[in-house]
Motif scaffolding. Structure first.
Motif, mmCIF file in Angstrom:
data_model
loop_
_atom_site.group_PDB
_atom_site.id
_atom_site.type_symbol
_atom_site.label_atom_id
_atom_site.label_comp_id
_atom_site.label_asym_id
_atom_site.label_seq_id
_atom_site.Cartn_x
_atom_site.Cartn_y
_atom_site.Cartn_z
ATOM 1 N N ALA B 145 -15.850 -18.672 -2.355
ATOM 2 C CA ALA B 145 -15.441 -19.386 -3.273
ATOM 3 C C ALA B 145 -16.280 -20.804 -2.666
ATOM 4 C CB ALA B 145 -14.245 -19.767 -3.710
ATOM 5 N N ALA B 146 -16.404 -21.692 -3.426
ATOM 6 C CA ALA B 146 -16.838 -22.873 -3.330
ATOM 7 C C ALA B 146 -15.737 -24.260 -3.366
ATOM 8 C CB ALA B 146 -18.000 -23.374 -4.005
ATOM 9 N N TYR B 147 -15.011 -24.345 -2.086
ATOM 10 C CA TYR B 147 -14.142 -25.404 -2.130
ATOM 11 C C TYR B 147 -14.511 -26.623 -1.441
ATOM 12 C CZ TYR B 147 -11.247 -21.390 -3.202
ATOM 13 O OH TYR B 147 -10.566 -20.140 -3.584
ATOM 14 N N VAL B 148 -15.211 -26.520 -0.247
ATOM 15 C CA VAL B 148 -15.564 -27.602 0.411
ATOM 16 C C VAL B 148 -16.866 -27.907 -0.213
ATOM 17 C CG1 VAL B 148 -16.770 -28.038 2.663
ATOM 18 C CG2 VAL B 148 -15.016 -26.208 2.655
ATOM 19 N N PRO B 149 -17.001 -29.532 -0.032
ATOM 20 C CA PRO B 149 -18.072 -30.193 -0.903
ATOM 21 C C PRO B 149 -19.370 -29.776 -0.189
ATOM 22 C CG PRO B 149 -16.273 -31.764 -0.338
ATOM 23 C CD PRO B 149 -15.925 -30.546 0.243
ATOM 24 N N ALA B 150 -20.488 -29.484 -0.917
ATOM 25 C CA ALA B 150 -21.811 -29.173 -0.526
ATOM 26 C C ALA B 150 -22.154 -30.033 0.609
ATOM 27 C CB ALA B 150 -22.659 -29.166 -1.477
ATOM 28 N N ALA B 151 -21.849 -31.454 0.885
ATOM 29 C CA ALA B 151 -22.346 -32.197 1.787
ATOM 30 C C ALA B 151 -21.788 -32.060 2.966
ATOM 31 C CB ALA B 151 -22.103 -33.806 1.484
ATOM 32 N N HIS B 152 -20.404 -31.469 2.985
ATOM 33 C CA HIS B 152 -19.797 -31.269 4.195
ATOM 34 C C HIS B 152 -20.342 -30.050 4.884
ATOM 35 C CE1 HIS B 152 -15.807 -33.885 3.140
ATOM 36 N NE2 HIS B 152 -17.017 -34.611 3.048
ATOM 37 N N ARG B 153 -20.700 -29.159 4.095
ATOM 38 C CA ARG B 153 -21.268 -27.826 4.434
ATOM 39 C C ARG B 153 -22.490 -28.090 5.067
ATOM 40 N NH1 ARG B 153 -21.567 -25.004 -0.237
ATOM 41 N NH2 ARG B 153 -19.691 -25.605 -1.111
#
Lengths: 943, 414
Positions: B145-153
Motif C-alpha cells: 500500500a502507499a503509506y509513506v509520502p512519495a517525496a520520502h520514497r
C-alpha cells in the motif's frame, strides 16, 4: 409470568445464555449486579486460546476450545486478532521434545486460524525480539487469538436485546424464592436509582461465575466450586512485538497495552475480596526477567485480579484443576427450574450457553435448536474498512481503526451524528483514543451508566494516564446523555478515580509515579476531590527565620531546577546581589501547574514566607502577569469540572464574581476539556449560570482543539472581534452580570482581550482553572522566565549529574546538555529538582534522590512505592510524604541533623513532603521554601 | 488423567518425533516466521528502539508538548493533519502492528525537538516519530500500500542511486589533497546554497583553517527521519573518503551533518565541529563590529537542541555585531524553520509557512539582518522572504565573509 427465564450474571457466560435463549424465542431478563464483564470476564487475559498446558491433562477441553475459538472468530472477526508467541528455550531444554509436543498443538491450530509452530535459533529469536536474554538457545513459536472480553460480552447482550431480551446492569438480586413448585420469585434492586422490582419466572439460570455459590445460597441450593484467583498486570503499551512465555508466565501484546500473567491460587473467599497483591506482581516480573532482562524497567499501569469459577472434582491435583464446564440442574436439590452454569473458560462460553439453554428449553417444554454459531454478532456481519470510514467522517485513521476493532461493520452508526456535529469527533480519551461520538453512543445504546461502564465499553481511561486526561472530559458527556442519577457528578468522578487507583496501587512503581503526581495535583489539588483533614508536618526549615540581611557580592549561587521553588530561589539570591545561574532540564513543573498559588489554611505564614510571596508577586506584576489575593483572604476560582477552588493567590483573570450573580458560561466547540452546559449546571448551586457555545472562526477542523489553539486564535484581532460580538449579543439578551471562559483568553494577551471585552460587554470576564496543559501554568512559567531575565539570572538548559566538592564544601555543579558537559563553579548550590515529575525523586528499584543520593525521610519500613500507599485514592498517601531530610536551615542532612555539605540547600516539593489530598496545591509553599534557600545560600555561612 | 490418555499422548508424541524428520524444514527459520505473521503486521523493533522504550513510556499526558509544537501552531486553521507530539507518545506509538494507521497524521512532524525540550519527563519524541516511520515503511511493504509520502520514497531512492537526497549530479568542490581538516559540504549546501557555502569556505581560508573537501556522499542524516535508520552504505563511502584525505577531523556548516557525523553509530572515530564552533575558537582573528546595524540570530534546531550548542554563535556575534537582539523562542527553545523531517519535500507549503512565521518573529525584533548557520533554515527563510520584507537573511559565516569582502556580492542590510 413476566419472563421465561431470568439469567443472573452479566459476564460472558450469562451474556451467552441470554443471547442463545432470546434467539430461541424465550423471553429473557438478564440481571447483572454491577456492570457487564466486571467480574471474572473483565479480569481475564483476553484470549480465545486452546490451552497448551491442558493438552496434557485435559485434551478434550483443548480441542473444544480450539473449535469454539474458530467459531467466535467467525462471529465477530473485528474483535479478534492474532498474537504471535515465542517460548524461549533455555540451556538444558530439549528442543526436539518440545517441538514434538507442540506438533500436537499444531494439529488443532487450523481450527482457530493459528499457524503451526516455527523453531528459531537464538540469533533469529533476538532479531524478532531484541530484548531477549543472551542465555537463550532458541525459541519455539506459536500463536493465539486475542479478543476484547468486554466487547465480546456486550455484543452478545446487544444481540440478545435485538432478539427481545431485557438486559439490566447495576441490578443486584436481593432475594430468590421458590413460591411454588417450578415458580421462582426474584427480587432485585437498582444500585444507582435504588428502585426495587420483583419478577416471577419458571426458570432461573445462575451464571454468576465465582459468585454462583452465593447466588445459589440465596435460592437455598448448595453449589460447590474450586475457585482460583488469577492476577494479571498490564504495561502501558506493547513492550514486546510478540508474546513471550516463560513457563506459565507470559507477556502478550493486546490491543494497545501488554498483558502479563498468570497466577493460579486457591481462593475460597467471596470474590469481592479478590485483590492483586504486590507479591504476585513481583512473581510475574521476576519470572519474565529470565527471558526479558529489562522487563522491570517497563511501565506497569495496572494490576487486576479475577476468580475462576472452576468446578469441584474430588481428588483433583491442585496444580491441574480441570477447565471442564458443567450445567447443574438443581432439581435434584429440590429446586426444579434453577440451573447453575459453572467451570469452563471464556472461549467455551457459547458451548456452555448452548448446553444450558438446551436444558432450559427442556424444562419449559419448548425445545428449540441453537443457532448462536450461525448468526454473526453485531458488527460481525461484514468486514469494515477503516480507511473508508476515516475519509467519510473526517476521522484520523488510527481512531477509525480502533473504532472498527470495537464496532466492526456498525462503526458507521456510531459516527453518524458527526456529520451534523463534527466536534463530536473530539477525543475524550487521548490515549486510546476514544471519540465523543463513541462515548455518547455507549451511553445511549450500550447501557453505560457510570464512567467505569464507559471504560469497559470504549477503553476510555485504560491508557498510560489511567484517566488523568479523560475523566473530566468524559463525565460531562455522560451526565448530559444520561441525565440525573442518584450519584452526584463529584461522586461519579471520585468513584472512577478510585476504581482506577485500585488497579494501580499494588504495582505503583517506576515510571508511573510521575503520572500519579500529576493526577493527584489536578483531581485533588485543583478539583478538590480528596479528603479533608491532612496531617502534615512541615519541614523545620520552613519556619526558620533569616538573620539580618547581608549583601552577597562575589558569591555565585547555582540553582538546579526551574520550577517555582527554583525560580524563587534564583530571584531571592539575586536580590541580595549574588551571581545566579539556574539550570533546568525542561521548563520546570511551573508550566504544568494550574496557575493558583495555594497556601495551607492551617499554617500561619511567617515573615519570611510573606516576604517571599511579596517578592514573587511583584516580579510577576512587572513581568506582565498580575496576581490577586492575600493572606487570610483567599479567593475562589471556577474549575473545568465546575467546582470552586480556593487559593491564597490567583491570576487576576481567574477570580469569580459574587455568589448569586447571573453568570454566562462560554464553551468553545471542539474544545473537549471544557463543556459549558456541564460547568453551568455544576455552578448552578452558587450562581445563576447558563451556558453558551461559540464556534471559533478560522478553524478548518472543528474538533480536538487544545486550549492553546483557542488561545492563539483569540489573539487574532478579527477572531477576537467576531467572538466578542457574538458573546456580547448573548450577554445583553440574557442580562448577564458576568462571563466565565475556560483558561483560553490569549496566551500572552489576556489583559488586552479581557479589557476589550469588558469594555464592550460592560461586565467582568473571568477564566476558569483546570485541564492539562493549562494556559495559566504556561503564562506563569513564561512570566517567571521574563522575571529571571530582567533580574539578570543566567538560565542554562541542562541536567545535573553531580557536584564537585572539597570536603564538605561544594565547589561546582556538573551539568550535561545533549552533547555538552560543563562544570558550573558555585559558592553555594540549591537543589530544587521537584518530586516525581521533575525527577527529583525516582524509583529505581527503591525510592531515591537519583543524583546525589540525598538522605530521605518518610520511607517507613520499605523503600518501595507500593508499600507507601493507602487504599483510598483521596486520602493522604505516605508516598507523597517522602522528602529529603533537611536541617533547620534547609540543607540536606543525615539522621543526626548534620548537613551533607555546608553550602548545599534543597527546596520545593523535594523537601515539603506534602500530598494534595486536602485540595491545596504546593505553589506558595514552594515559593517560600525556594526563596528561603536562596536568601540563605546567597549570604552563605551558618548563623 | 487416565492411563489411556497418557498412552495416547505418548504415542502421538512418539509419532511426532519420528514423523518430525519429514516435516522439519517447513517449521524452521526467521523467514518462515516473519512470512507467517506478516498479515498480522508483525514489526520487530530494533535494539535501539528496545533500549529507548522506557524513555518513550515516561509520557504523563500533560500536553505541554502540544502547547509548544510549531507544526501544530502552523496547522491551526490550515490543511494537513498532525496528531501532535502528545498523541504520538501516548497513543500512536503504543500498538506496533497498528503503526500503519498513523500514516495520515505523522508526516508533517519536522522532528525539531521543541517538544522534547519542554517535556518534564524528557520523552525523546523525534526519535519516537522516526521509529514509527520505520515501522510504517515496513508495513507499507507488507501491505503493498502507499503509506509513506512519495517525496520520502523519492528521497531514499535518490540516496541509493545518487548518494544525495536530490538525486542530482552535484558539481564537486575544489580539493586540496591532504589537510588538517575536512570540510564536509553536505547535500543541501551543494544543491541549494552554493554561493553561501563558498563564502563560508572563503572565510575559513581567511582564518587559516587548513581544510580540503572530499568526494562526499550524503551523510545519511535525513534517512532515519523518513523511516530508514540504516546509513551504513553511505557512511562507509564517506569514511573511506576521509581516510583517503588522511584525517579524522571534520568541519561542516550543516548542523544535521554535524550531528550525524558526531553521533550516529555508523560513524566512529571522528572529531566533528560545526562552523559556529570553529569561528568561536578563532574570535581574535575576527575584527570587531563587522556587522551593520541590528542583527538577530535563529538557532537551527539541530544545532541548539541536537548538539546543544547555543553559546558559540553568540560568542561570535558578541564580537561581530554592534547590536544583537534575541528573537523570541531562541536558544534551546528555538522555533523550527519548517525544513526538517522531510517536511520540505512532502508538505512544501506548510514548510514555507513555518519559515514565514519565524521570519515574522525576526522582523518583530527590528533587526535588519537575520543570521543562522544551516543550509535548510537559510534556504527556507529565503523562500519565505518577500521582497518588501525589512530583513535580509544570511548564514553567519557567509555574512562575515561578505562583510570582509572575501566573496562576491554585497552584504545588504535594510
Amino acid at each position: 409470568m413476566d419472563y421465561d427465564v431470568i439469567v443472573i450474571g452479566g459476564g460472558i457466560t450469562g451474556a451467552g445464555v441470554a443471547r442463545d435463549a432470546a434467539m430461541r424465542g424465550f423471553r429473557v431478563l438478564l440481571l447483572e449486579r454491577r456492570d457487564f464483564a466486571s467480574g471474572t470476564t473483565g479480569a481475564c487475559m483476553g484470549m480465545l486460546h486452546g490451552g497448551l498446558r491442558y493438552l496434557i491433562y485435559d485434551p478434550e477441553v483443548t480441542r473444544l476450545s480450539c473449535v469454539e475459538s474458530g467459531i467466535i472468530q467467525r462471529l465477530a472477526p473485528h474483535l479478534t486478532f492474532r498474537i504471535p508467541w515465542l517460548f524461549p528455550l533455555f540451556p538444558g531444554a530439549h528442543a526436539r521434545l518440545y517441538e514434538a509436543a507442540m506438533a500436537q498443538y499444531d494439529r488443532l491450530a487450523p481450527l482457530k486460524n493459528s499457524s503451526p509452530h516455527v523453531l528459531l535459533s537464538a540469533k533469529e529469536a533476538r532479531e524478532v525480539e531484541p530484548g531477549l536474554s543472551e542465555r537463550i538457545e532458541g525459541a519455539l513459536s506459536m500463536d493465539e487469538p486475542g479478543v476484547n472480553p468486554f466487547r465480546l460480552t456486550v455484543l452478545n447482550l446487544l444481540s440478545a436485546a435485538a432478539h427481545g431480551a431485557a438486559v439490566r446492569n447495576h441490578a443486584e438480586v436481593t432475594a430468590i424464592r421458590q413460591v411454588a413448585r417450578g415458580v421462582w420469585q426474584v427480587r432485585m434492586r437498582d444500585a444507582l436509582t435504588g428502585q426495587e422490582e420483583t419478577f416471577e419466572v419458571p426458570c432461573v439460570v445462575n451464571a454468576a461465575g465465582p459468585w454462583a455459590p452465593w447466588v445459589a445460597a440465596l435460592a437455598g441450593v448448595p453449589l460447590r466450586l474450586r475457585p482460583t484467583k488469577g492476577t494479571h498486570i498490564l504495561f502501558d503499551r506493547h513492550v514486546t512485538s510478540v508474546a513471550v512465555g516463560v513457563g506459565e508466565v507470559s507477556v502478550l501484546p493486546h490491543e494497545s497495552t501488554a498483558l502479563c500473567g498468570l497466577t493460579d491460587t486457591f481462593f475460597p473467599d467471596n470474590p469481592d475480596e479478590a485483590r492483586p497483591e504486590p507479591a504476585e506482581a513481583e512473581y510475574l516480573l521476576s519470572t519474565l526477567e529470565q527471558a526479558l532482562p529489562a522487563i522491570r524497567r517497563a511501565r506497569v499501569i495496572r494490576a487486576m485480579a479475577g476468580v475462576r469459577p472452576l468446578i469441584h472434582q474430588p481428588g483433583d491435583d491442585p496444580r491441574r484443576l480441570t477447565r471442564k464446564h458443567q450445567v447443574v440442574d438443581h432439581a435434584e436439590d429440590g429446586a426444579p427450574g434453577f440451573l447453575s452454569v459453572v467451570g469452563g473458560k471464556m472461549v467455551l462460553y457459547r458451548l456452555m450457553a448452548e448446553e444450558a439453554v438446551d436444558r432450559v428449553g427442556h424444562l419449559l417444554g419448548r425445545p428449540a435448536p441453537c443457532r448462536t454459531a450461525e448468526e454473526p454478532l453485531p458488527g460481525g456481519e461484514a468486514l469494515a474498512d477503516p480507511a473508508r470510514l476515516a475519509e467519510e467522517y473526517g476521522l484520523p485513521l488510527q481512531a477509525a481503526v480502533r473504532l472498527v476493532s470495537r464496532h466492526g461493520a456498525r462503526a458507521g452508526e456510531v459516527l453518524g451524528e458527526v456529520r451534523q456535529a463534527p466536534e463530536r469527533r473530539t477525543y475524550l480519551c487521548l490515549c486510546e483514543p476514544v471519540t465523543e461520538a463513541e462515548v455518547r453512543h455507549a451511553v445511549r445504546h450500550e447501557w453505560a451508566r457510570t464512567l467505569d461502564d464507559l471504560r469497559r465499553r470504549t477503553r476510555l481511561g485504560t491508557g498510560p494516564c489511567q484517566g488523568f486526561g479523560c475523566t473530566a472530559r468524559a463525565v460531562a458527556a455522560l451526565v448530559e446523555e444520561r441525565g440525573p442519577d442518584l450519584l452526584p457528578t463529584s461522586e461519579q468522578v471520585r468513584a472512577f478515580l478510585q476504581e482506577r487507583w485500585k488497579g494501580r496501587q499494588p504495582v505503583l512503581r517506576g515510571l508511573q509515579l510521575a503520572q500519579e503526581e500529576l493526577t493527584r495535583a489536578l483531581y485533588l489539588g485543583v478539583e478538590g476531590l480528596g479528603e479533608r483533614g491532612v496531617s502534615w508536618e512541615p519541614p523545620a526549615c520552613l519556619q526558620t527565620p533569616l538573620p539580618p540581611r547581608r549583601q552577597a557580592e562575589g558569591r555565585r549561587v547555582v540553582v538546579v531546577g526551574g520550577g517555582l521553588a527554583g525560580v524563587a530561589a534564583a530571584l531571592a539570591a539575586r536580590s541580595l546581589g549574588a551571581e545566579v545561574v539556574l539550570v533546568r532540564q525542561a521548563f520546570g513543573a511551573t508550566a504544568l501547574s494550574s496557575g493558583a498559588l495555594d497556601w495551607p489554611a492551617d499554617l500561619p505564614p511567617d515573615a519570611v514566607a510573606r516576604d517571599a510571596l511579596a517578592m514573587l508577586l511583584a516580579a510577576l506584576e512587572r513581568a506582565g502577569l498580575p496576581y490577586r489575593g492575600g493572606w487570610g483572604a483567599p479567593l475562589e476560582a471556577a474549575t473545568s469540572l465546575g467546582r470552586l477552588k480556593t487559593a491564597a493567590f490567583l491570576p487576576a483573570s481567574a477570580a469569580l464574581p459574587e455568589r448569586g450573580a447571573r453568570l454566562l458560561v462560554v464553551g468553545v466547540r471542539g474544545l473537549g476539556e471544557f463543556h459549558a452546559p456541564f460547568v453551568a449546571q455544576a455552578l448552578a448551586g452558587e450562581f445563576q449560570a447558563e451556558p453558551l457555545e461559540v464556534a471559533l472562526p478560522g478553524t478548518r477542523q472543528a474538533d480536538n482543539l487544545t486550549p492553546f489553539d483557542v488561545a492563539r486564535l483569540l489573539e487574532r484581532p478579527e477572531v477576537e472581534r467576531e467572538v466578542g460580538e457574538a458573546v456580547g449579543r448573548a450577554v445583553r439578551a440574557g442580562g448577564f452580570q458576568s462571563v466565565l471562559w475556560p483558561g483560553v483568553l490569549g496566551v500572552e494577551r489576556t489583559a488586552g482581550i479581557r479589557a476589550a471585552w469588558q469594555a464592550a460587554w460592560g461586565v467582568p470576564v473571568w477564566e476558569a482553572l483546570g485541564g492539562s496543559p493549562s494556559v495559566h501554568g504556561w503564562r506563569l512559567q513564561q512570566a517567571l522566565e521574563r522575571a529571571l531575565r530582567a533580574a539578570g539570572v543566567e538560565v542554562v538548559p541542562g541536567r545535573a549529574l553531580g557536584v564537585h566538592a572539597e570536603g564538605r564544601e561544594v565547589r561546582a555543579v556538573r551539568v550535561a546538555w545533549r552533547e555538552q558537559k560543563a562544570d558550573l563553579p558555585a559558592s553555594a548550590a540549591i537543589w530544587a529538582t521537584g518530586r516525581f515529575v521533575g525527577g527529583g525523586l525516582a524509583d529505581d528499584g527503591g525510592l531515591r534522590e537519583p543524583v546525589l543520593d540525598l538522605p530521605l525521610e518518610g520511607l517507613g519500613e520499605g523503600a518501595h512505592p507500593w508499600t507507601l500507599t493507602r487504599a483510598a485514592f483521596g486520602e493522604v498517601q505516605p508516598l507523597f510524604g517522602v522528602r529529603v531530610r533537611t536541617d533547620a536551615l534547609g540543607r540536606p542532612a543525615d539522621a543526626r541533623g548534620e548537613p551533607l555539605y555546608r553550602n548545599l540547600w534543597a527546596a520545593g516539593a523535594l523537601v515539603l513532603g506534602r500530598d494534595y489530598a486536602d485540595g491545596t496545591g504546593l505553589g506558595s509553599l514552594c515559593v517560600a521554601s525556594g526563596a528561603r534557600a536562596g536568601w540563605w545560600a546567597a549570604r552563605g555561612g551558618e548563623e | 488423567m487416565s492411563r489411556r490418555d497418557l498412552w495416547s499422548l505418548g504415542g502421538r508424541v512418539l509419532w511426532s518425533l519420528l514423523s518430525g524428520w519429514r516435516g522439519r524444514e517447513a517449521h524452521r527459520g526467521l523467514e518462515t516466521f516473519l512470512r507467517r505473521y506478516a498479515p498480522d503486521h508483525l514489526t520487530p523493533r530494533t535494539p535501539d528502539e528496545v533500549r529507548l522504550l522506557p524513555a518513550w513510556e515516561a509520557c504523563v499526558n500533560c500536553g505541554l508538548c502540544t502547547a509548544r509544537c510549531p507544526v501544530l501552531r502552523a496547522l491551526l486553521g490550515a490543511e494537513g493533519r498532525y496528531a501532535g507530539p502528545r498523541q504520538v507518545a501516548t497513543s500512536l506509538s503504543r500498538a506496533l502492528p497498528e503503526a500503519w494507521a498513523a500514516h495520515d497524521t505523522l508526516y508533517t512532524c519536522t522532528l525539531c525537538g521543541a517538544c522534547e525540550a519542554v517535556c518534564p519527563v524528557g520523552v525523546p519524541i523525534p526519535e519516537l516519530v522516526a521509529s514509527l516511520r520505520r515501522a510504517i515503511a515496513l508495513q507499507e511493504a507488507q501491505d503493498a500500500a502507499a503509506y509513506v509520502p512519495a517525496a520520502h520514497r523519492a528521497l531514499l531512492g535518490n540516496l541509493r542511486e545518487r548518494g544525495n537526497i536530490f538525486g542530482q549530479s552535484l558539481a564537486p568542490w575544489p580539493r586540496r589533497g591532504r589537510a588538517e581538516y575536512i570540510f564536509f559540504v553536505g547535500c543541501a549546501f551543494s544543491y541549494w546554497e552554493r554561493e553561501s557555502v563558498a563564502a563560508t569556505m572563503a572565510l575559513l581560508q581567511h582564518l587559516d583553517v587548513d581544510f580540503t573537501t572530499v568526494d562526499e556522499v550524503c551523510c545519511g542524516g535525513p534517512a532515519p527521519m523518513v523511516g530508514e535508520p540504516r546509513v551504513e552504505a553511505l557512511a562507509q563511502r564517506n569514511l573511506a573518503a576521509f581516510s583517503a584525505a588522511g584525517t579524522h577531523k571534520v568541519i561542516t556548516a550543516c548542523p544535521r551533518c554535524a550531528l550525524t557525523l558526531s553521533t550516529h553509530p555508523a560513524y566512529r572515530g571522528l572529531e566533528v565541529w560545526h562552523t559556529a564552533q570553529v569561528l568561536a575558537e578563532r574570535l581574535d582573528r575576527l575584527p570587531a563590529g563587522l556587522a551593520e546595524g541590528a542583527v538577530t540570530f535563529h538557532d537551527p534546531c539541530e544545532l541548539a537542541r541536537g548538539l546543544g550548542e547555543t553559546a558559540a554563535p553568540r560568542q561570535v556575534l558578541a564580537r561581530a555585531a554592534g547590536t544583537f537582539v534575541e528573537m523570541e523562542a531562541c536558544r534551546e527553545h528555538t522555533d523550527c524553520c519548517g525544513g526538517g523531517g522531510g517536511v520540505r519535500g512532502a508538505f512544501t507549503r506548510l514548510s514555507v509557512q513555518m519559515a514565514r512565521a519565524r521570519l515574522e518573529a525576526a522582523l518583530a525584533t527590528g533587526a535588519g539582518v537575520l543570521l543562522t548557520e544551516c543550509p535548510t533554515c537559510l534556504h527556507n527563510f529565503r523562500n519565505a522572504r518577500r521582497s518588501r520584507d525589512a530583513v535580509e537573511v544570511y548564514n553567519l559565516s557567509e555574512y562575515l565573509a561578505l562583510r570582509l569582502g572575501l566573496a562576491p556580492g554585497e552584504a545588504e542590510a535594510v
